[in-house]
Scaffold this active site. Structure first.
Site: not given
Length: 410
Positions: A268, A330, A356, A366
């Site tokens: 996504k 989901h 996310h 990082y």
């Protein structure tokens, strides 16, 4: 003397072309074949020029005079009416070649490298269904905010508030593309901020901790398609997005290192995602590999056409298990996130596992390089936890505790 319609109608052809003046530089030009043309003779910047005003009788005497008078006004302003007409013609041709639909399709084609095929199809489908029928044929440079609002209101009126918002965003992207490519001067969609109805925030139905034991037992006893049962099991173990699960291919699975590498093209957020696999997840994948031997996809469609498993397969399986409106594919993500946070695992590990997107670009770079070892342990703990819930073992929550640094007080 000014011409009359009767006089012009009765003009007869001669062996040579001739003209009859009407006044103000306008005349009718009669050809030997009998055709009659309106013309305007004028001078501009010391040069003699001629302008066509139409063909008689398609263009009447009165209409020719109106064109003459309009040309005279331009001449009084120092504008060449022939050049003005040519520029207007070029403008009309450019507008015909740059309708909203044509520019939107060009914008869509330019984004295909960033989107999955399914996402690209969904975006174009929404424009074809809701936008092109209303303003698709309009020059993109002439579409105004009220026209676009009328399009979006139709979507709102059928109760599809979330779709209206997405179509608004997509139209705005088309207009910005038109501005960037010199086909429009502004984005009228920007004027509609605050004009649309805000949809109620949607939360995916998700199981709570108390629901998990019964769900896992029902899943173990599921008597439907084996592939569907394994899909639900793998989703519970990895809590990837439904689309990421359905589109998995065997070339993404590294059995030796117990890793699943989802390419950016299928994510996504358009960033590659590495999923460490627990022993239980590897066992599920090996079972699927035996089940779908010779197939490039982990979850091929049963229609035999080389497609992936339908997006409704998991949802319908949940309905069949008795979880209509109580769980979605989901929703496993929310369930896992909630429980892992309650176990005390660091939010950064969990967010990275959920893929996310980190808003801070430096921190994102990082984080991508971190937490793989830690996430591997977290995912094994999660898989063992689900097994314990399924078998009914007495669970004493072993909350995660970060180990103190050497020399620090514990």
């Amino acid at each position: 003397m000014p011409l009359t319609d009767v006089y012009v109608r009765n003009l007869k052809p001669q062996t040579k072309a001739y003209k009859k003046a009407d006044g103000g530089g306008m005349y009718v030009f009669v050809q030997p074949d009998g055709k009659k043309y309106w013309r305007l003779a004028y001078r501009l910047h010391g040069k003699q020029k001629t302008m066509a005003l139409g063909v008689y009788p398609q263009t009447t005497l009165g209409e020719a005079r109106q064109k003459r008078d309009a040309a005279k006004k331009l001449l009084d302003e120092g504008v060449d009416p022939v050049r003005d007409r040519r520029e207007a013609s070029d403008r009309r041709q450019a507008e015909a070649l740059n309708t909203f639909e044509l520019v939107a399709r060009e914008w869509h084609a330019a984004q295909l490298a960033r989107w999955t095929p399914a996402h690209a199809k969904k975006i174009l489908g929404s424009l074809e269904a809701d936008v092109f029928p209303s303003i698709g044929s309009h020059p993109v440079s002439t579409v105004e905010a009220p026209e676009l609002l009328a399009v979006l209101r139709k979507i709102e009126n059928r109760g599809a508030l979330e779709i209206a918002g997405r179509v608004h965003q997509r139209c705005s992207a088309v207009f910005r593309y038109a501005v960037a490519t010199g086909r429009a001067s502004r984005d009228p969609a920007a004027d509609l901020r605050g004009a649309l109805k805000a949809p109620a925030r949607k939360h995916y139905a998700a199981l709570g901790l108390d629901d998990l034991p019964d769900f896992l037992k029902r899943l173990r006893e599921y008597d439907g398609e084996p592939q569907t049962r394994l899909a639900l099991r793998l989703m519970a173990l990895t809590f990837v997005r439904t689309g990421e699960l359905r589109g998995a291919s065997w070339e993404e699975i590294d059995f030796d290192n117990a890793e699943w590498r989802v390419p950016a093209s299928r994510m996504k957020m358009r960033e590659a995602h590495l999923v460490p696999l627990s022993r239980q997840a590897v066992a599920v994948l090996r079972e699927l590999h035996d089940l779908n031997a010779g197939q490039p996809l982990v979850f091929p469609s049963r229609n035999g056409r080389g497609n992936v498993m339908s997006e409704n397969t998991i949802l319908y399986a949940l309905y069949r298990m008795g979880y209509h409106s109580r769980a979605t594919g989901h929703g496993f993500r929310a369930t896992a996130s909630t429980i892992l946070n309650e176990m005390g695992f660091p939010p950064d590990w969990i967010e990275r596992q959920l893929a996310h997107k980190e808003r801070n670009s430096v921190r994102a770079a990082y984080n991508r390089a971190q937490y793989l070892h830690e996430r591997r342990g977290m995912m094994q703990t999660w898989a063992d936890y689900l097994d314990a819930l399924c078998t009914g073992e007495k669970i004493v929550p072993a909350y995660f505790r970060r180990q103190p640094r050497a020399g620090a007080e514990s």
